[in-house]
Motif scaffolding. Structure first.
Motif, PDB file in Angstrom:
ATOM      1  N   GLY A   6     -29.620  28.575 -88.061  1.00 24.18           N
ATOM      2  CA  GLY A   6     -28.735  28.329 -86.938  1.00 24.18           C
ATOM      3  C   GLY A   6     -27.290  28.566 -87.335  1.00 24.18           C
ATOM      4  O   GLY A   6     -26.982  28.836 -88.502  1.00 24.18           O
ATOM      5  N   THR A  22     -31.789  31.286 -77.513  1.00 19.22           N
ATOM      6  CA  THR A  22     -31.043  30.341 -78.327  1.00 19.22           C
ATOM      7  C   THR A  22     -31.010  28.986 -77.632  1.00 19.22           C
ATOM      8  O   THR A  22     -31.048  28.908 -76.405  1.00 19.22           O
ATOM      9  N   GLU A  23     -30.966  27.938 -78.431  1.00 21.14           N
ATOM     10  CA  GLU A  23     -30.870  26.582 -77.900  1.00 21.14           C
ATOM     11  C   GLU A  23     -29.833  25.824 -78.702  1.00 21.14           C
ATOM     12  O   GLU A  23     -29.673  26.047 -79.903  1.00 21.14           O
ATOM     13  N   THR A  24     -29.129  24.920 -78.041  1.00 16.43           N
ATOM     14  CA  THR A  24     -28.085  24.117 -78.667  1.00 16.43           C
ATOM     15  C   THR A  24     -28.640  22.732 -79.001  1.00 16.43           C
ATOM     16  O   THR A  24     -29.355  22.132 -78.203  1.00 16.43           O
ATOM     17  N   TYR A  25     -28.295  22.260 -80.191  1.00 17.22           N
ATOM     18  CA  TYR A  25     -28.768  20.961 -80.667  1.00 17.22           C
ATOM     19  C   TYR A  25     -27.612  20.180 -81.275  1.00 17.22           C
ATOM     20  O   TYR A  25     -26.670  20.772 -81.813  1.00 17.22           O
ATOM     21  N   GLU A  63     -22.598  20.291 -83.753  1.00 18.00           N
ATOM     22  CA  GLU A  63     -23.470  21.046 -82.849  1.00 18.00           C
ATOM     23  C   GLU A  63     -23.843  22.374 -83.491  1.00 18.00           C
ATOM     24  O   GLU A  63     -23.008  23.014 -84.143  1.00 18.00           O
ATOM     25  N   ARG A 123     -33.718  16.740 -79.481  1.00 11.77           N
ATOM     26  CA  ARG A 123     -32.465  17.493 -79.404  1.00 11.77           C
ATOM     27  C   ARG A 123     -31.522  17.214 -80.566  1.00 11.77           C
ATOM     28  O   ARG A 123     -30.357  17.595 -80.535  1.00 11.77           O
ATOM     29  N   THR A 135     -21.586  25.438 -84.152  1.00 13.67           N
ATOM     30  CA  THR A 135     -20.664  25.767 -83.068  1.00 13.67           C
ATOM     31  C   THR A 135     -19.587  24.704 -82.893  1.00 13.67           C
ATOM     32  O   THR A 135     -18.554  24.964 -82.309  1.00 13.67           O
ATOM     33  N   HIS A 136     -19.852  23.496 -83.371  1.00 10.42           N
ATOM     34  CA  HIS A 136     -18.870  22.410 -83.392  1.00 10.42           C
ATOM     35  C   HIS A 136     -18.965  21.804 -84.779  1.00 10.42           C
ATOM     36  O   HIS A 136     -20.046  21.389 -85.195  1.00 10.42           O
ATOM     37  N   VAL A 165     -26.350  26.097 -82.833  1.00  9.99           N
ATOM     38  CA  VAL A 165     -27.168  26.954 -81.975  1.00  9.99           C
ATOM     39  C   VAL A 165     -28.252  27.548 -82.859  1.00  9.99           C
ATOM     40  O   VAL A 165     -27.971  28.075 -83.944  1.00  9.99           O
TER      41      VAL A 165
END
Length: 69
Positions: free
Chosen positions: A12, A34-37, A25, A60, A15-16, A27
């Motif tokens: 991944g 793609t999924e955000t976790y 965070e 999540r 992203t944060h 992706v």
């Protein structure tokens, strides 16, 4: 989460930023998209860092570690 495509072992991108012990965070490329976790790590990770998913706290929320190719 589908048992057909486990998240552990996937790569991944942060992203944060993640501060050690606090959530950030990521992706993850999974299931053809793609999924955000939410993600936790034992080390600080800046945005755009590549990570490896090493654990899953909930549907999540993940545990990640830095990944260097």
């Amino acid at each position: 989460m589908s048992g057909d495509d486990p998240i552990i072992g996937k790569l991944g991108t942060v992203t944060h930023p993640i501060v050690a012990g606090r959530p950030g965070e990521v992706v993850v490329h999974i299931r053809g998209g793609t999924e955000t976790y939410i993600a936790y790590s034992d080390t600080d990770l800046p945005a755009q860092s590549e990570v490896l998913v090493v654990g899953q706290r909930s549907a999540r929320t993940l545990e990640v570690t830095p990944f260097e190719a």
